[in-house]
Design a protein around this motif. Structure first.
Motif, PDB file in Angstrom:
ATOM      1  N   UNK A  34     -41.900  25.491  -8.618  1.00 35.76           N
ATOM      2  CA  UNK A  34     -42.088  25.032  -9.996  1.00 35.76           C
ATOM      3  C   UNK A  34     -40.807  25.244 -10.802  1.00 35.76           C
ATOM      4  N   UNK A  35     -40.228  26.436 -10.704  1.00 31.16           N
ATOM      5  CA  UNK A  35     -39.026  26.745 -11.478  1.00 31.16           C
ATOM      6  C   UNK A  35     -37.848  25.852 -11.080  1.00 31.16           C
ATOM      7  N   UNK A  36     -37.598  25.724  -9.788  1.00 30.65           N
ATOM      8  CA  UNK A  36     -36.434  24.979  -9.306  1.00 30.65           C
ATOM      9  C   UNK A  36     -36.635  23.464  -9.359  1.00 30.65           C
ATOM     10  N   UNK A  37     -37.740  22.999  -8.782  1.00 32.75           N
ATOM     11  CA  UNK A  37     -37.921  21.567  -8.588  1.00 32.75           C
ATOM     12  C   UNK A  37     -38.482  20.843  -9.805  1.00 32.75           C
ATOM     13  N   UNK A  38     -39.358  21.485 -10.538  1.00 33.91           N
ATOM     14  CA  UNK A  38     -39.999  20.819 -11.678  1.00 33.91           C
ATOM     15  C   UNK A  38     -39.336  21.154 -13.007  1.00 33.91           C
TER      16      UNK A  38
END
Length: 165
Positions: A34-38
């Motif tokens: 969630x943090x990296x990709x979204x």
């Protein structure tokens, strides 16, 4: 956490580095993804993806947490801090400055997790002993064996924080 989005998606809301964020995600999404990709927060590193190396360490309500082994919905309603949030004014924070000043990184891969551990440690123990520093950073792996410089960096960060207070 809102689950009324059909197709098995949920909405996760959090305070990320001081800003409210909300994303609709599949329920099996881990916090790291969630943090990296979204959310575009690539300062959080992906490495072992098993929660043992510490590269992905974030602070969830102030507690160091391996974001690769935590479902994102577990952070719903929480305060999530990452290395990107350590510089409030766009300038490096005291822990980041100390790591740069003391060479507390070599390849830099473990550095975000180490910075987050040091941040949590110094909040709990503003003047930590070397033993306390060793205990706190023992959950993160530095493959370059820069532990001596990491110890120096945490000691220096403690000094910088006291000077700024």
């Amino acid at each position: 956490m809102n689950t009324d989005h059909g197709a098995g998606r949920i909405t996760v809301s959090m305070e990320l580095d001081g800003r409210h964020r909300s994303e609709e995600i599949p329920p099996h999404t881990v916090l790291l993804d969630l943090l990296r990709d979204r959310m575009g927060n690539t300062g959080v590193k992906a490495s072992c993806e098993r929660g043992v190396c510490g590269a992905c360490t974030t602070l969830i309500d102030g507690v160091p947490t391996a974001s690769c082994s935590l479902f994102a919905f577990s952070a719903d309603g929480c305060s999530v801090e990452t290395v990107a949030g350590q510089s409030g004014s766009g300038e490096p924070g005291p822990v980041q400055r100390a790591f740069a000043e003391c060479g507390g990184f070599q390849c830099g891969y473990c550095t975000p997790g180490m910075v987050m551990l040091a941040t949590a440690l110094l909040r709990e123990h503003p003047a930590p002993t070397d033993q306390q520093i060793r205990e706190w950073i023992s959950s993160n792996i530095c493959r370059c064996t820069g532990y001596g410089m990491i110890l120096d960096s945490v000691r220096r960060a403690a000094e910088l924080i006291r000077e700024e207070a």
